[in-house]
Design a protein around this motif. Structure first.
Motif, mmCIF file in Angstrom:
data_model
loop_
_atom_site.group_PDB
_atom_site.id
_atom_site.type_symbol
_atom_site.label_atom_id
_atom_site.label_comp_id
_atom_site.label_asym_id
_atom_site.label_seq_id
_atom_site.Cartn_x
_atom_site.Cartn_y
_atom_site.Cartn_z
ATOM 1 N N SER A 1 8.260 2.274 0.979
ATOM 2 C CA SER A 1 8.611 2.721 -0.373
ATOM 3 C C SER A 1 9.832 1.993 -0.923
ATOM 4 O O SER A 1 9.952 1.815 -2.138
ATOM 5 C CB SER A 1 8.832 4.229 -0.389
ATOM 6 O OG SER A 1 9.873 4.590 0.494
ATOM 7 N N GLU B 1 2.109 10.107 -13.816
ATOM 8 C CA GLU B 1 2.326 10.224 -12.380
ATOM 9 C C GLU B 1 3.818 10.116 -12.089
ATOM 10 O O GLU B 1 4.511 9.287 -12.664
ATOM 11 C CB GLU B 1 1.552 9.136 -11.644
ATOM 12 C CG GLU B 1 0.056 9.288 -11.850
ATOM 13 C CD GLU B 1 -0.746 8.312 -11.016
ATOM 14 O OE1 GLU B 1 -0.201 7.700 -10.085
ATOM 15 O OE2 GLU B 1 -1.935 8.170 -11.322
ATOM 16 N N GLY C 1 7.297 10.919 -6.655
ATOM 17 C CA GLY C 1 6.189 11.447 -5.853
ATOM 18 C C GLY C 1 5.356 10.325 -5.256
ATOM 19 O O GLY C 1 4.946 10.387 -4.093
ATOM 20 N N PHE C 2 5.105 9.287 -6.053
ATOM 21 C CA PHE C 2 4.345 8.142 -5.560
ATOM 22 C C PHE C 2 5.098 7.448 -4.429
ATOM 23 O O PHE C 2 4.533 7.143 -3.375
ATOM 24 C CB PHE C 2 4.073 7.165 -6.707
ATOM 25 C CG PHE C 2 3.444 5.877 -6.263
ATOM 26 C CD1 PHE C 2 2.098 5.823 -5.934
ATOM 27 C CD2 PHE C 2 4.196 4.725 -6.164
ATOM 28 C CE1 PHE C 2 1.513 4.639 -5.507
ATOM 29 C CE2 PHE C 2 3.628 3.533 -5.755
ATOM 30 C CZ PHE C 2 2.285 3.494 -5.419
ATOM 31 N N LYS D 1 7.375 8.664 -2.472
ATOM 32 C CA LYS D 1 7.404 9.533 -1.295
ATOM 33 C C LYS D 1 6.064 9.450 -0.557
ATOM 34 O O LYS D 1 6.025 9.361 0.673
ATOM 35 C CB LYS D 1 7.694 10.977 -1.700
ATOM 36 C CG LYS D 1 7.792 11.918 -0.536
ATOM 37 C CD LYS D 1 8.137 13.331 -0.959
ATOM 38 C CE LYS D 1 8.204 14.229 0.261
ATOM 39 N NZ LYS D 1 8.457 15.611 -0.111
ATOM 40 N N ALA D 2 4.968 9.463 -1.308
ATOM 41 C CA ALA D 2 3.635 9.376 -0.691
ATOM 42 C C ALA D 2 3.458 8.034 0.027
ATOM 43 O O ALA D 2 2.917 7.980 1.134
ATOM 44 C CB ALA D 2 2.545 9.570 -1.744
ATOM 45 N N VAL D 3 3.927 6.948 -0.600
ATOM 46 C CA VAL D 3 3.823 5.624 0.029
ATOM 47 C C VAL D 3 4.586 5.606 1.343
ATOM 48 O O VAL D 3 4.102 5.096 2.358
ATOM 49 C CB VAL D 3 4.346 4.516 -0.917
ATOM 50 C CG1 VAL D 3 4.590 3.208 -0.172
ATOM 51 C CG2 VAL D 3 3.381 4.288 -2.069
ATOM 52 N N THR E 1 5.529 8.131 3.271
ATOM 53 C CA THR E 1 5.151 9.139 4.261
ATOM 54 C C THR E 1 4.023 8.582 5.122
ATOM 55 O O THR E 1 3.022 8.097 4.589
ATOM 56 C CB THR E 1 4.684 10.434 3.561
ATOM 57 O OG1 THR E 1 5.760 10.931 2.763
ATOM 58 C CG2 THR E 1 4.267 11.488 4.570
ATOM 59 N N HIS F 1 0.747 7.858 6.879
ATOM 60 C CA HIS F 1 -0.614 8.312 6.646
ATOM 61 C C HIS F 1 -1.529 7.520 7.591
ATOM 62 O O HIS F 1 -1.211 6.383 7.950
ATOM 63 C CB HIS F 1 -1.039 8.174 5.172
ATOM 64 C CG HIS F 1 -0.486 7.005 4.453
ATOM 65 N ND1 HIS F 1 0.754 6.999 3.857
ATOM 66 C CD2 HIS F 1 -0.982 5.775 4.235
ATOM 67 C CE1 HIS F 1 0.979 5.829 3.302
ATOM 68 N NE2 HIS F 1 -0.062 5.059 3.524
ATOM 69 N N TRP G 1 -3.161 2.020 2.806
ATOM 70 C CA TRP G 1 -3.547 2.045 1.389
ATOM 71 C C TRP G 1 -3.622 0.594 0.928
ATOM 72 O O TRP G 1 -2.606 -0.075 0.788
ATOM 73 C CB TRP G 1 -2.532 2.809 0.569
ATOM 74 C CG TRP G 1 -2.469 4.278 0.884
ATOM 75 C CD1 TRP G 1 -3.234 4.965 1.781
ATOM 76 C CD2 TRP G 1 -1.583 5.226 0.319
ATOM 77 N NE1 TRP G 1 -2.880 6.275 1.805
ATOM 78 C CE2 TRP G 1 -1.866 6.470 0.903
ATOM 79 C CE3 TRP G 1 -0.582 5.167 -0.629
ATOM 80 C CZ2 TRP G 1 -1.182 7.632 0.573
ATOM 81 C CZ3 TRP G 1 0.104 6.307 -0.968
ATOM 82 C CH2 TRP G 1 -0.197 7.525 -0.375
#
Length: 153
Positions: free
Chosen positions: A45, A74, A78-79, A81-83, A85, A87, A91
């Motif tokens: 991120s 968006e 939040g984006f 943080k998602a990147v 985190t 997973h 992606w």
């Protein structure tokens, strides 16, 4: 005759200089967009954030099948943080640079994409990036995209 030759040569060379500068600027714009997606693939991120202008805005345009499309704002944080985190799947947004337009310190990129979770196709659409050239280089100011699962090309 000599008085006419110099202005004529200058006038003819100006488009050539502009033409040489334009591909370099287009490459720099593409490098910023590529760095954005490279950071996303790595789950980094911080690298993604470095590609963004202050107060950047993301929009998504899509919706559920058989419903009218919706425009959604968006959250950048939040984006990011998602990147960042962890997973299970990478992606992987694969873009093609269809068109890059530049005027002074403003650039627009039109790019069809396909998004994969790991090796599995998820969705596709078009990304539209608006970039600005700041003191530190080209930065993404706005992204809007379409999203669908079929009729990608």
């Amino acid at each position: 005759m000599k008085r006419l030759l110099l202005p004529l040569l200058l006038a003819l060379s100006t488009p050539a200089l502009h033409a040489q500068k334009a591909p370099a600027e287009a490459d720099a714009v593409k490098q910023t967009v590529t760095a954005f997606f490279d950071g996303m693939r790595r789950g980094d991120s911080t690298a993604v954030r470095r590609t963004l202008a202050p107060a950047a805005v993301f929009h998504g345009f899509g919706g559920k099948p058989s419903q009218p499309p919706t425009l959604e704002i968006e959250s950048i944080n939040g984006f990011l943080k998602a990147v960042g985190t962890p997973h299970p799947e990478i992606w992987d947004e694969r873009v093609q640079f269809e068109r890059v337009l530049i005027d002074a310190n403003l650039a627009s990129v039109w790019a069809p994409y396909e998004f994969y979770l790991g090796s599995k196709f998820s969705h596709c659409g078009y990304d539209s990036f608006q970039l600005v050239k700041l003191a530190e280089g080209w930065k993404i100011a706005h992204v809007i995209d379409t999203r669908r699962k079929e009729k990608c090309r």
